[in-house]
Write a protein that holds these residues in place. Structure first.
Motif, PDB file in Angstrom:
ATOM      1  N   THR A   7     -11.850  10.669  -1.584  1.00 54.13           N
ATOM      2  CA  THR A   7     -11.108  11.924  -1.673  1.00 54.13           C
ATOM      3  C   THR A   7     -10.426  11.938  -3.021  1.00 54.13           C
ATOM      4  OG1 THR A   7      -9.022  11.049  -0.830  1.00 54.13           O
ATOM      5  CG2 THR A   7     -10.652  11.715   0.815  1.00 54.13           C
ATOM      6  N   ASP A   8      -9.875  13.061  -3.378  1.00 50.66           N
ATOM      7  CA  ASP A   8      -9.153  13.164  -4.642  1.00 50.66           C
ATOM      8  C   ASP A   8      -7.671  12.845  -4.471  1.00 50.66           C
ATOM      9  OD1 ASP A   8     -11.183  15.979  -5.625  1.00 50.66           O
ATOM     10  OD2 ASP A   8     -11.404  13.857  -6.134  1.00 50.66           O
ATOM     11  N   GLU A   9      -7.340  12.280  -3.327  1.00 50.34           N
ATOM     12  CA  GLU A   9      -5.948  11.975  -3.049  1.00 50.34           C
ATOM     13  C   GLU A   9      -5.412  10.926  -4.031  1.00 50.34           C
ATOM     14  OE1 GLU A   9      -3.292  10.141   0.657  1.00 50.34           O
ATOM     15  OE2 GLU A   9      -5.485  10.141   0.711  1.00 50.34           O
ATOM     16  N   ALA A  10      -4.256  11.197  -4.625  1.00 53.04           N
ATOM     17  CA  ALA A  10      -3.619  10.247  -5.541  1.00 53.04           C
ATOM     18  C   ALA A  10      -2.683   9.355  -4.739  1.00 53.04           C
ATOM     19  CB  ALA A  10      -2.860  10.973  -6.635  1.00 53.04           C
ATOM     20  N   VAL A  11      -3.020   8.087  -4.628  1.00 53.19           N
ATOM     21  CA  VAL A  11      -2.187   7.139  -3.889  1.00 53.19           C
ATOM     22  C   VAL A  11      -1.815   5.982  -4.807  1.00 53.19           C
ATOM     23  CG1 VAL A  11      -3.112   7.725  -1.617  1.00 53.19           C
ATOM     24  CG2 VAL A  11      -4.233   5.964  -2.985  1.00 53.19           C
ATOM     25  N   TYR A  12      -0.589   5.499  -4.663  1.00 53.37           N
ATOM     26  CA  TYR A  12      -0.078   4.436  -5.522  1.00 53.37           C
ATOM     27  C   TYR A  12       0.151   3.164  -4.724  1.00 53.37           C
ATOM     28  CZ  TYR A  12       0.538   7.539  -9.491  1.00 53.37           C
ATOM     29  OH  TYR A  12       0.302   8.390 -10.544  1.00 53.37           O
ATOM     30  N   LEU A  47       0.821  -1.200   0.000  1.00 52.37           N
ATOM     31  CA  LEU A  47       0.000   0.000   0.000  1.00 52.37           C
ATOM     32  C   LEU A  47       0.862   1.259   0.000  1.00 52.37           C
ATOM     33  CD1 LEU A  47      -2.671  -1.174   2.602  1.00 52.37           C
ATOM     34  CD2 LEU A  47      -2.788  -1.298   0.098  1.00 52.37           C
ATOM     35  N   ALA A  48       0.202   2.395  -0.171  1.00 49.65           N
ATOM     36  CA  ALA A  48       0.912   3.677  -0.266  1.00 49.65           C
ATOM     37  C   ALA A  48       1.724   3.983   0.983  1.00 49.65           C
ATOM     38  CB  ALA A  48      -0.087   4.798  -0.542  1.00 49.65           C
TER      39      ALA A  48
END
Length: 390
Positions: free
Chosen positions: A176-181, A135-136
């Motif tokens: 949310t608009d959070e960008a997580v990789y 996970l991120a």
């Protein structure tokens, strides 16, 4: 049918590990006169290998067992003799040998030759569905078919693992608009399927990984891979799909393709099954049509070739498909799928080998393909020692 495939079918028939489909395939080969010489040659080799470990078979017992086997094959396959009659000389000789071996292998050994029996091959089982999701935040989740249900939320995605070993990213109502990789990785001996948030499906081969956003924000959908992966990209003309591998980029709108980008392979390949893709690296690029493969060599040369798509996609469909491959290329695939190390001893085998065998078989059955071609193997724990046969 390749000689190596015939050798494999004969060996598993004798070992009584052949499936009904494999028995049918062997019977069809025996019935076809064009295989007579190859079959007689293979059977002579097998007889030479095994006759010293068994008592001789009488003509009467051989004929009796032959009749039993032929009757058994008629039960398995009612039209087994549709091509020609068994009394034909070559077919009768071949089946008599099979009958003889079948009878001898079912006899209980006597004390006087029991010590001569070969040691059973070490059983190394095939790989399966397993992977690790990173996970991120750097935490890890072990995945297999037993881990089922919602695993976590990542940004605007809910992460769900199914009992059929599919990891899927779906919408999160409290997003949310959070960008997580995240990164999905398979070990040696592992494979896994991933469904991205846009509906794109990705199958990872063994010893491979994909880094991807939990949800696709912006004007493109971008992921990166190592190893090998097959993609079925969801169509979205407004948002191109980009895959990065070994500093090359594959650009698509919606299509099916396979990328092989292992570090220990001599080249990176992109094989197109459906649609169109653009493969680029630096100032070089190729636009592919279905059935065409882009190849990027170690010296950065880029070229295209028409390929056998079934051969390229065999891994995803549960098969090894070796078509005139050298031993090192074959053993790299075997090493990844069975999670074993490979060591070469003495003179390197220089031939090329062909065969098709299920990835569900244990490793000793797969090695029969190369044994038929004159390659010797020793198995020590999880290490295979390869040498040229004598």
């Amino acid at each position: 049918m390749h000689k190596a495939r015939l050798a494999y079918l004969l060996s598993i028939y004798f070992d009584k590990t052949a499936t009904a489909a494999e028995v049918d395939e062997l019977m069809e080969a025996v019935e076809d006169s064009k295989h007579d010489e190859e079959l007689k040659s293979l059977l002579a080799e097998l007889w030479e290998q095994h006759h010293s470990h068994h008592r001789p078979i009488s003509e009467e017992k051989g004929a009796e067992t032959l009749r039993a086997i032929l009757q058994q094959e008629r039960v398995l396959k009612p039209v087994a003799v549709k091509k020609r009659w068994w009394p034909a000389a070559a077919a009768a000789a071949i089946m008599l040998f099979i009958a003889g071996y079948y009878w001898m292998s079912n006899q209980r050994p006597t004390n006087e030759y029991m010590a001569e029996q070969p040691v059973p091959p070490y059983v190394i089982k095939p790989g399966g569905n397993k992977a690790v999701l990173t996970l991120a935040d750097g935490s890890h989740i072990e995945l297999d078919s037993s881990r089922e249900g919602v695993l976590t939320t990542q940004g605007s995605a809910v992460v769900v693992n199914s009992s059929s070993s599919i990891l899927a990213y779906g919408p999160n109502k409290n997003s949310t608009d959070e960008a997580v990789y995240n990164t999905l990785s398979t070990p040696r001996g592992g494979q896994y399927c991933l469904i991205l948030s846009d509906g794109t499906k990705v199958w990872l081969n063994a010893n491979s990984s994909i880094r991807f956003p939990a949800t696709f924000n912006g004007d493109t959908r971008s992921v990166s891979i190592k190893g090998e992966a097959y993609f079925e990209v969801a169509k979205n003309k407004a948002k191109p799909f980009l895959v990065t591998a070994k500093e090359a980029t594959i650009r698509v709108l919606g299509t099916h393709f396979n990328i092989m980008a292992y570090e220990d392979e001599g080249m990176m390949t992109t094989t197109l099954l459906e649609g169109a893709v653009k493969v680029s690296k630096g100032d070089k690029f190729k636009i592919l049509k279905p059935g065409v493969q882009a190849q990027i060599l170690a010296d950065e040369t880029m070229k295209t070739a028409i390929v056998d798509v079934d051969e390229e996609m065999a891994w995803k469909n549960g098969w090894f498909n070796f078509n005139s491959w050298d031993i090192q290329r074959i053993m790299r695939q075997i090493s990844r799928w069975y999670d074993i190390d490979v060591v070469y001893e003495g003179k390197m085998p220089t031939g090329h080998y062909s065969g098709i065998v299920s990835r569900e078989n244990n490793i000793s059955q797969v090695l029969q393909i190369m044994k038929a071609g004159g390659v010797d193997f020793k198995i020590e724990d999880r290490k295979i020692i390869v040498s040229e046969g004598h």
